[in-house]
Design an enzyme around this catalytic site. Structure first.
Site, mmCIF file in Angstrom:
data_model
loop_
_atom_site.group_PDB
_atom_site.id
_atom_site.type_symbol
_atom_site.label_atom_id
_atom_site.label_comp_id
_atom_site.label_asym_id
_atom_site.label_seq_id
_atom_site.Cartn_x
_atom_site.Cartn_y
_atom_site.Cartn_z
ATOM 1 N N ALA A 87 -9.446 5.877 4.930
ATOM 2 C CA ALA A 87 -9.271 7.087 5.747
ATOM 3 C C ALA A 87 -10.543 7.913 5.890
ATOM 4 C CB ALA A 87 -8.165 7.982 5.202
ATOM 5 N N GLY A 88 -10.803 8.289 7.112
ATOM 6 C CA GLY A 88 -11.893 9.209 7.409
ATOM 7 C C GLY A 88 -13.205 8.554 7.793
ATOM 8 N N ASN A 129 -9.388 1.982 10.354
ATOM 9 C CA ASN A 129 -8.381 1.927 11.417
ATOM 10 C C ASN A 129 -8.848 2.702 12.642
ATOM 11 O OD1 ASN A 129 -6.090 1.716 12.956
ATOM 12 N ND2 ASN A 129 -4.777 2.890 11.623
ATOM 13 N N THR A 130 -8.827 4.044 12.535
ATOM 14 C CA THR A 130 -9.107 4.876 13.711
ATOM 15 C C THR A 130 -10.450 4.540 14.356
ATOM 16 O OG1 THR A 130 -7.882 6.633 12.618
ATOM 17 C CG2 THR A 130 -9.198 7.268 14.522
ATOM 18 N N GLY A 164 -7.801 9.936 10.223
ATOM 19 C CA GLY A 164 -7.941 10.128 11.668
ATOM 20 C C GLY A 164 -9.045 11.080 12.087
ATOM 21 N N LYS A 188 0.874 -1.177 0.000
ATOM 22 C CA LYS A 188 0.000 0.000 0.000
ATOM 23 C C LYS A 188 0.910 1.225 0.000
ATOM 24 C CE LYS A 188 -3.345 2.571 2.609
ATOM 25 N NZ LYS A 188 -3.597 2.961 3.994
#
Lengths: 258, 368
Positions: A185-186, A207-208, A159, A98
């Protein structure tokens, strides 16, 4: 019934959730999270590989049946990303990579130009390249021409948990890019992930939202349900929205003798 | 425009009057904002904001977790020399102090590297006093090359250099730079630094800009708290960090909150900086600059370090020695720059981080 598989870069996956690994309070949570999410791919920053410290080396916490997709976190340009990818290949024995190239440390937005350059070099070397990118059609085409296996546009700055802020741009990528779109992301809530899947994204990367939840395992399960629901809805075909109720056909009903 | 010029807009600013006129309602509104202005940040440093310290802490914790997850990087300093041509009245290395001076040879550096890396430390901070003769650029290049063999990340906290000097050290393997302005008050700075290269306030305040242009991956700033009043010093340190983030987006920006500690010379702080102040500074900076590394060294107590973790500490030093080559010495051979306040081992610090529900990170970069 034929299996609904995600096919990209030589992977044939039943799961459509990719899990990030960078923010957990304890690596020992990783197997449980993977199981709860039903994930088959986990991304790991090469900068965190720690072979001198087997007790804490994140790679040692990843179940055997899960694919490790190293990422080039920390790379500021194509040259650095290429070097990190080569280290990853030797260390993790995988050709999956990635690409993350970030030269802005406030919003951590990816540099599409450098990313396309890295795609070209690494794809020629035989890597299966998954580039993290700003949702931009020209960049996606460049990455496709460079040999990328998919594109990974951000839904919102990493994040932030702000959800699908780039929705229309991602819709255009799904329609035009000619590559699997994996939103990265996001994504803050399971409903955001569901919305991505309903639109026709091939997968989402989380993830976050999981790692910073008070109960990461339960949140991973919630995402698994949401992604499945969104994918099923996409596969079933979602009805168009209408501004008005349509109980009858006042303008064309006469054609049927009404 | 350099930060030196940027900062001039606040020349003559009446900090006391600004703080006096703040209301509790204004503080609450600021805490709830997503993007804070410079004066919002200043308001959060005011004595009035201390009444809302829990609200600030909650918000700082949430922002930090979103941006950095639940992890804290560990690092250690390695002092290679205490020779110094400056006479900073507050520093143990000052020329005025009759301390034993020494500079490590390369064999001694290797010995120290073996011990520190044996603790599991993978990120090192190279520290020395200001002596271009005893610790020349060539000497520092060689030091960095040795450190690079043992550590994945080498940051430097050395005397200010020209951009070309930073380039040479980057090519030798330096990743990041830490440099503290000591005080952002130019008049006070001139009183505290009357001898040596450090007398040049502007040259020091523009140090990070030279390193930024030289391509350093991280830039870390801070004021030495206790030299001057808390509010204005923290305000300018925060502004400095924000300025660097905007002008050097390729570099990760960090901030530290060093507090004056007892050292040779026995300098008495002008202002007593309480634990409350340190916590207020950590929270205010996090609300002002969401994505910034925050380091707390072993100048601070174990208890403070532990309780500050959830507020957004991203880096902690561990098992530090501020003596020259202190890791490879059994007794006390030379005086440190300051007295250590948390002597916990790396394993104890890791345990402390886990106890707070966070993960200690030993390695977060790689050599290539």
């Amino acid at each position: 019934m034929e299996k609904d598989l995600l096919t990209a870069g030589g992977l044939n996956l039943e799961s459509r959730i990719f899990i990030g690994s960078g923010k957990f309070p304890d690596n020992s949570l990783i197997p449980e999270i993977i199981k709860a999410a039903g994930a088959q791919v986990i991304t790991v920053a090469v900068r965190r590989f720690d072979f001198d410290n087997p007790k804490e080396n994140i790679l040692n916490f990843i179940p055997q049946n899960v694919k490790i997709m190293p990422n080039t976190s920390g790379a500021r340009n194509a040259a650095e990303a290429v070097k990190i990818a080569r280290i990853a290949k030797a260390a993790a024995q995988t050709d999956l990579i990635k690409i993350e190239i970030i030269n802005d440390n406030k919003y951590l937005l990816p540099d599409n130009y450098e990313t396309a350059k890295a795609c070209e070099i690494l794809a020629k070397e035989g890597f299966k390249v998954f580039p993290y990118m700003n949702a931009d059609l020209y960049a996606a085409r460049d990455m496709k021409n460079a040999g990328a296996a998919a594109v990974m546009p951000l839904a919102a700055p990493i994040g932030t948990n702000k959800g699908l802020q780039t929705k229309e741009m991602i819709r255009i990528l799904i329609e035009e890019a000619g590559l699997p779109v994996i939103v990265d992301a996001g994504i803050g809530r399971p409903s955001d992930a569901c919305a991505c899947m309903e639109m026709g994204c091939e997968a989402v990367m989380i993830n976050t939202a999981i790692s910073t939840s008070a109960d990461p395992v339960l949140m991973a399960k919630a995402f698994a349900f949401a992604v499945k629901a969104g994918r099923n809805a996409y596969a079933a075909g979602i009805g168009e929205k209408s501004e008005t109720a349509r109980a009858s056909s006042p303008l064309t009903g006469f054609l049927n003798g009404d | 425009m350099s930060f030196y010029d940027f900062k001039k807009q606040y020349d003559g600013f009446d900090f006391k009057n600004f703080c006096r006129n703040l209301s509790d309602l204004e503080i609450v509104k600021i805490i709830n904002k997503e993007n804070l202005s410079e004066t919002d940040f200043l308001a959060l440093l005011s004595p009035k904001a201390l009444n809302r310290i829990e609200d600030m802490a909650q918000k700082a914790s949430a922002i930090s977790t979103k941006h950095f997850g639940k992890s804290v990087l560990l690092y250690a300093p390695l002092y290679v020399s205490n020779f110094c041509i400056n006479n900073c009245v507050y520093c143990g290395f000052s020329t005025a102090n009759a301390i034993k001076r020494e500079v490590l040879n390369f064999k001694e550096i290797e010995d120290n590297c073996k011990i520190v890396s044996g603790y599991g430390i993978r990120h090192i901070l190279l520290v020395c006093g200001e002596s271009p003769v005893k610790t020349s650029l060539e000497y520092l290049q060689e030091c960095i090359k040795i450190l690079r063999k043992y550590f994945d990340c080498v940051d430097i906290e050395i005397y200010p250099l020209e951009e070309s000097g930073y380039e040479q050290l980057r090519e030798a393997g330096a990743d990041g730079l830490a440099v503290y302005q000591e005080t952002y008050d130019e008049d006070l700075y001139k009183i505290l630094h009357t001898k040596g290269a450090k007398t040049n306030y502007r040259y020091r305040i523009e140090t990070c800009e030279r390193a930024g242009r030289a391509g350093y991956r991280s830039l870390n700033v801070g004021a030495l708290l206790g030299l001057n009043d808390f509010v204005s010093e923290m305000f300018f340190a925060g502004l400095h960090a924000k300025y660097l983030q905007k002008n050097f987006p390729q570099s990760e920006i960090g901030i530290s909150f060093p507090r004056l500690r007892p050292a040779a010379g026995g300098y008495e702080p002008k202002t007593i900086i309480s634990d409350k102040h340190i916590i207020q500074a950590i929270c205010a900076v996090r609300l002002f600059i969401n994505r910034i590394n925050v380091s707390v060294s072993t100048r601070e107590s174990n208890a403070l370090r532990k309780n500050a973790i959830p507020l957004g500490i991203t880096r902690l030093s561990a098992a530090s020695s501020t003596q020259v080559g202190g890791y490879a010495k059994s007794g006390k051979d030379s005086d440190g720059q300051f007295k250590i306040n948390d002597g916990a081992s790396v394993e104890d610090v890791k345990k402390m981080i886990y106890e707070k529900g966070y993960q200690p990170i030993m390695k977060d970069w790689l050599s290539f």
